[in-house]
Write a protein that holds these residues in place. Sequence first.
Motif, mmCIF file in Angstrom:
data_model
loop_
_atom_site.group_PDB
_atom_site.id
_atom_site.type_symbol
_atom_site.label_atom_id
_atom_site.label_comp_id
_atom_site.label_asym_id
_atom_site.label_seq_id
_atom_site.Cartn_x
_atom_site.Cartn_y
_atom_site.Cartn_z
ATOM 1 N N GLY A 1 0.701 -1.563 0.138
ATOM 2 C CA GLY A 1 -0.195 0.059 0.412
ATOM 3 C C GLY A 1 1.185 1.287 -0.154
ATOM 4 N N SER A 2 2.326 0.976 -1.145
ATOM 5 C CA SER A 2 2.321 2.822 -0.592
ATOM 6 C C SER A 2 1.719 3.809 -1.536
ATOM 7 C CB SER A 2 3.483 2.337 -1.830
ATOM 8 O OG SER A 2 4.445 1.254 -1.900
ATOM 9 N N LEU A 3 1.194 3.641 -2.354
ATOM 10 C CA LEU A 3 0.037 4.836 -2.684
ATOM 11 C C LEU A 3 -1.588 3.922 -2.438
ATOM 12 C CD1 LEU A 3 2.185 5.655 -6.040
ATOM 13 C CD2 LEU A 3 2.184 6.687 -4.080
ATOM 14 N N TYR A 4 -2.387 5.608 -2.148
ATOM 15 C CA TYR A 4 -3.653 5.281 -1.921
ATOM 16 C C TYR A 4 -4.774 6.379 -2.338
ATOM 17 C CZ TYR A 4 -7.011 2.922 0.115
ATOM 18 O OH TYR A 4 -8.863 2.114 0.275
ATOM 19 N N ALA A 5 -5.869 6.376 -2.303
ATOM 20 C CA ALA A 5 -6.984 7.072 -2.819
ATOM 21 C C ALA A 5 -5.942 7.802 -4.469
ATOM 22 C CB ALA A 5 -6.708 7.794 -1.799
#
Length: 331
Positions: A274-278
Amino acid sequence: MALDLKDKWIWDFWFAKDGEDYHLFYLQADRALGDPELRHWNVNVGHAVSQDLRHWTPLPDALAPSSPESQTEEPADSLTTWTGSVIRDGDRWLMFYTGTRRSEKGLIQRVCLATSDDLVHWHKHPASPVLETDPRWYDTLNLDHWHDQSWRDPWVFKDADRELYHMLLTCRANTGAPDGRGAVGYASSTDLIHWQAGPPLFAPGWYGEMEVPQVTCIGGRHYLFCSVSVKYHSRAHLAEGVTPLTGLKYFPGDGPLGPFHTEGSGFLGADARGSLYAGRVVEGPDGGWYLMAFRNLDSEGQFVGGVSDPLPIVQEEDGQLSLAPEYLTLL
């Protein structure tokens, strides 16, 4: 990172385009809180502007929770002002955002509205909240099934063929296994003030929640985007042998309202950590399409907080999307 504030965490964000200017509205909280999990309950909406999506100039904050003092009824956003979207209507701008009440401990979410003439000075509309959960199709608060009453992240766009506006929302359908009720909700309006909820736009039964929805047309193809998490893949979906990832999921559609289906993995810039989200998909000043998201967890599982650089999107002939290979090392 494209936008990184030393004294504040930044997470969910949304754009408004005005001429050559990109206006970025984002959730922020003071790093002095110590525990990043506290950011959700100590939040306001920040604001910055850029012409290249890389260099941002901070502007005055846009919104903060309302004070209940001297008001006959507790405001719908007395505790939080969470994720939303901005749309232009003639000479004014409208921001739809998520509000929760302090008296309800933030468990019930509603859609609120603010307006502006210049994208800088915002005024909360007296009609707020403009949309609440409709129990005909959507889960209300049931803590035996889920940790909140989901009705948030309003994404509003105008129908190109008629005087009608569409709103997509993070929500939960009221049927199916509790761990797979995550859905993209739907509502419509003819005036942007009065909204009528309808059945979910998309409810695959795969996730407990499908956050921050967005519909975009890229290369003549429509895509529904939302963010999903490893921890909220349903048992039924995992039983199909899927590899759970955290990040942006996309579903190609036959039009802006679907029907939607899958092609390939359907993930864009997602990974197990989950390095990047939204993530948001945005058209850059060069006409190319880019993924931008907030920096979520680092290699040690610690929250980062900040907006990523724009990551170029590659569209294959069959409609599948991916990030340009040379940018994968930035994840």
